[in-house]
Design an enzyme around this catalytic site. Structure first.
Site, PDB file in Angstrom:
ATOM      1  N   ARG A   1      27.469   2.279 122.744  1.00 35.10           N
ATOM      2  CA  ARG A   1      28.566   3.181 123.093  1.00 35.10           C
ATOM      3  C   ARG A   1      28.716   3.208 124.615  1.00 35.10           C
ATOM      4  O   ARG A   1      27.723   3.223 125.355  1.00 35.10           O
ATOM      5  CB  ARG A   1      28.291   4.599 122.566  1.00 35.10           C
ATOM      6  CG  ARG A   1      28.547   4.749 121.077  1.00 35.10           C
ATOM      7  CD  ARG A   1      30.032   4.617 120.742  1.00 35.10           C
ATOM      8  NE  ARG A   1      30.310   4.624 119.314  1.00 35.10           N
ATOM      9  CZ  ARG A   1      30.420   3.533 118.554  1.00 35.10           C
ATOM     10  NH1 ARG A   1      30.285   2.338 119.106  1.00 35.10           N
ATOM     11  NH2 ARG A   1      30.689   3.627 117.279  1.00 35.10           N
TER      12      ARG A   1
ATOM     13  N   GLU B   1      37.156   4.077 126.833  1.00 32.23           N
ATOM     14  CA  GLU B   1      37.941   2.883 126.501  1.00 32.23           C
ATOM     15  C   GLU B   1      39.224   3.262 125.730  1.00 32.23           C
ATOM     16  O   GLU B   1      39.235   4.254 125.024  1.00 32.23           O
ATOM     17  CB  GLU B   1      37.095   1.887 125.701  1.00 32.23           C
ATOM     18  CG  GLU B   1      36.574   2.404 124.371  1.00 32.23           C
ATOM     19  CD  GLU B   1      35.655   1.400 123.663  1.00 32.23           C
ATOM     20  OE1 GLU B   1      35.970   1.084 122.503  1.00 32.23           O
ATOM     21  OE2 GLU B   1      34.650   0.951 124.260  1.00 32.23           O
TER      22      GLU B   1
ATOM     23  N   HIS C   1      35.356  -4.553 122.796  1.00 29.53           N
ATOM     24  CA  HIS C   1      34.772  -3.883 121.629  1.00 29.53           C
ATOM     25  C   HIS C   1      34.870  -4.755 120.372  1.00 29.53           C
ATOM     26  O   HIS C   1      35.493  -4.393 119.369  1.00 29.53           O
ATOM     27  CB  HIS C   1      35.444  -2.529 121.398  1.00 29.53           C
ATOM     28  CG  HIS C   1      34.561  -1.545 120.680  1.00 29.53           C
ATOM     29  ND1 HIS C   1      34.592  -0.198 120.916  1.00 29.53           N
ATOM     30  CD2 HIS C   1      33.607  -1.723 119.714  1.00 29.53           C
ATOM     31  CE1 HIS C   1      33.717   0.418 120.132  1.00 29.53           C
ATOM     32  NE2 HIS C   1      33.106  -0.495 119.397  1.00 29.53           N
TER      33      HIS C   1
END
Length: 323
Positions: free
Chosen positions: A242, A271, A289
């Site tokens: 994370r 993000e 991601h």
């Protein structure tokens, strides 16, 4: 008997959406545009099940809904720091996630980041695409050898262990780890992993540090300026967990100053916004991601959500309840 009403906040794989349509009165997000807080609050009033993803911030203000119809928040993803689970409990919502099914692909991505950062793959590709490569030469773009080094894991859960297996079995790396929770000896034995009592010990000893801690307030900026200074100047930091686990500004400063050699990041605090100073770091590999981004895994995550929904609507305890 009418079908339960289910809302899905983002586009999911086609096969999963088709199955949802067959089983439920489902509303899909055809535009794939993130929902606003007001839209999520309204959804909690209108639907029996609310299915967010890690990109939806389901905080206390969203969950503070009078007369909510929703009783289950079935999240698509293993992490659930985007959901205020304490507020969810108080409001009477059941919260589930999708563990296990994405461990292998996320671990693959962690190793990808390690190799890209160590061998300066991002820099090399940018040079080639820009037309600036002048040919092979002995001193060009020298990277770091990871084989035989020490692979430090912070958070020795499923994904951390899978990453350790790849580092140990594929590259002959010694594995050390820190986890605040007990790890069964047989799980550590799979890679010969050695426990360390503190985060600091892992940082000081490792050639590669791979982060696999959950997000949330307990691990906010776990990696900060002080801890970055504990790492070897030849070390590489990898984050596929994370974004908020790392202080992005501190990392950018460490990369520019040579405090550490490089970093590979798949996740970012806030993000899709990325700390601007990180964007300027040539020795940082930055991916959007992609940890679980394979067809098989993204479908498996959807099936896991559906398994939790089916159990809940059948009056049973969902397998993956986290709140």
């Amino acid at each position: 008997m009418s079908k339960p009403k289910v809302l899905v906040t983002r586009r999911w794989p086609d096969a999963v959406e088709a199955r949802l349509k067959a089983l439920y009165d489902v509303t899909l997000n055809e535009s794939d545009v993130p929902m606003t807080a007001d839209q999520m609050r309204q959804a909690l009033k209108d639907y029996d099940a609310f299915c967010p993803t890690v990109s939806d911030k389901v905080d206390a203000s969203v969950l503070d809904v009078a007369g909510a119809r929703t009783r289950i928040i079935a999240s698509y993803g293993v992490g659930y720091s985007h959901i205020d689970t304490e507020a969810a409990k108080k409001a009477g919502f059941v919260v589930t996630n999708t563990p296990e099914v994405l461990s292998e692909c996320t671990a693959d991505l962690a190793i990808t980041l390690m190799l890209m950062a160590a061998r300066r793959a991002g820099e090399g590709e940018r040079e080639v695409r820009a037309g600036n490569w002048t040919g092979w030469r002995p001193t060009h773009m020298i990277g770091t050898k990871v084989s035989g080094g020490t692979f430090g894991v912070l958070g020795f859960g499923r994904i951390g262990r899978e990453a350790a297996k790849r580092a140990h079995g594929g590259f002959g790396m010694k594995v050390i780890y820190f986890d605040p929770f007990p790890v069964k000896p047989e799980l550590a034995a799979e890679t010969g992993a050695e426990k360390r009592d503190t985060i600091e010990e892992v940082l000081r000893e490792s050639d590669v540090v791979s982060l696999h801690m959950p997000g949330g307030k307990d691990n906010y900026h776990l990696i900060n300026a002080e801890r970055l200074k504990m790492m070897k100047p030849t070390a590489i930091l990898v984050n596929s967990a994370r974004g908020e686990v790392i202080d992005g500004k501190a990392l950018a400063e460490a990369l520019k100053a040579g405090t550490i050699k490089g970093a590979g990041l798949d996740v970012f605090e806030g993000e899709p916004r990325i700390e601007p100073s990180l964007l300027a770091c040539e020795n940082a590999v930055l991916l959007p991601h992609l940890g679980s981004a394979t067809q098989a895994t993204r479908e498996a995550m959807g099936w896991r959500v559906m398994e939790n929904l089916e159990a809940f609507f059948a009056g049973q305890a969902p397998r993956d309840r986290v709140a």
